[in-house]
Design an enzyme around this catalytic site. Sequence first.
Site, short mmCIF file in Angstrom:
data_model
loop_
_atom_site.label_atom_id
_atom_site.label_comp_id
_atom_site.label_asym_id
_atom_site.label_seq_id
_atom_site.Cartn_x
_atom_site.Cartn_y
_atom_site.Cartn_z
CE LYS A 156 -3.75 2.22 2.51
NZ LYS A 156 -4.76 2.06 3.54
CE LYS A 189 -6.01 1.69 -0.77
NZ LYS A 189 -6.21 1.86 0.61
C1 PBG Z 1 -7.81 3.22 5.06
C2 PBG Z 1 -8.01 3.03 3.61
C3 PBG Z 1 -7.76 3.95 2.59
C4 PBG Z 1 -8.22 3.37 1.42
C5 PBG Z 1 -8.71 2.10 1.74
N1 PBG Z 1 -8.56 1.89 3.10
C6 PBG Z 1 -7.25 5.35 2.63
C7 PBG Z 1 -5.96 5.64 3.24
O1 PBG Z 1 -5.12 4.77 3.49
O2 PBG Z 1 -5.74 6.82 3.51
C8 PBG Z 1 -8.22 4.03 0.08
C9 PBG Z 1 -9.20 3.51 -0.89
C10 PBG Z 1 -9.48 4.38 -2.04
O3 PBG Z 1 -8.86 5.46 -2.23
O4 PBG Z 1 -10.35 4.01 -2.81
N2 PBG Z 1 -6.73 2.68 5.65
#
Ligand code: PBG
Length: 331
Positions: A201, A255
């Site tokens: 991530k 992601k």
């Molecule tokens: C939270 C989370 C996020 C997303 C999914 N779970 C945002 C972040 O890490 O700030 C992003 C998903 C998206 O942008 O569609 N931990």
Amino acid sequence: MKIIGSYPKTRLRRLRKSPWMRNLVSENNISSNDLILPIFVREGKNKVEKIRSMPGINRYSIDKLPLILNQVKKYKIPMVAIFPNTPNFKKDELGSEALNPNNLVCRSLRLIKKRFPKIGTMCDVALDPYTSHGHDGIIIKNKIDNDETIKILKKQALLQAKMGCDVIAPSDMMDGRVGAIRKALDNEKFFDISILSYAVKYASNFYGPFREAVGSRSKLKKDKKTYQMDYRNTFDSFREVGFDLKEGADMIIVKPGMFYLDIIQKIKNNFSVPIIAYQVSGEYSLLKNAIQKKILNPDSAIESILSFKRAGACAIISYFAIDIAKIIKSN
Ligand code: PBG
């Protein structure tokens, strides 16, 4: 790879001459089985509220969830991911609402398990929808404290498991949380609940619309670069996946998606684990805006989803899931 044949004996256009021929030789395909739909839930009754930053996507109050779940069922989408828009007054420094058995996620899980038992459920383990500072972990001495956060995450995961969540998805990026969560689940005999780790991530700019959807955007003062990955790096992603697999992850997420297809492909070539791509909110909103304005045609959504399959993902988390499933069904 060896290229065999040459013009005029070989004419590559022979395999492209008709739809049936193209279908016959296609290497990758997308079906509704490969899609996961994120759903935003909110408090209140009889509410279906548009999200300004995400055209075509709503926040649903729990009583209205069946509206979208009926679509999920109709178009045979196997799993949904539940994300809460927690009211401000329930947010605090420790994200305590995450551990409330009556929070939005828990109530949604109970409804889905009761009324839509065949739909799979996935829940994020992270504190950002619940903290007054918008971070995924708790802050101690000005830092997101890894080990103290894990103690809360374990409880959050267990609560979700008890409420009937099928797939626990840690998205917090604390080191060691997958192992701790697996242990906590096993201790309570939740052997069959899987862990889909957000192993890879990146600290991305493309989460903005999502943060608005869950209401953490205006809370967040700084970025998440001390725990989410640096987008200049590739090796980091191998270490993250390797550690998470050792700790017991069953599947992993990469992601964001579209700008990280190289990472998906490299992980596919180096690890034997199902990879799920997350086409994140910013990627969705960019495309959806252009489609709505007729700058792009609707098939560009399909093309974007197919690129994940080509790169090596087995499934895709996407806000386009219903749009795509509709197109597939009508074809
Ligand atoms: C939270 C989370 C996020 C997303 C999914 N779970 C945002 C972040 O890490 O700030 C992003 C998903 C998206 O942008 O569609 N931990």
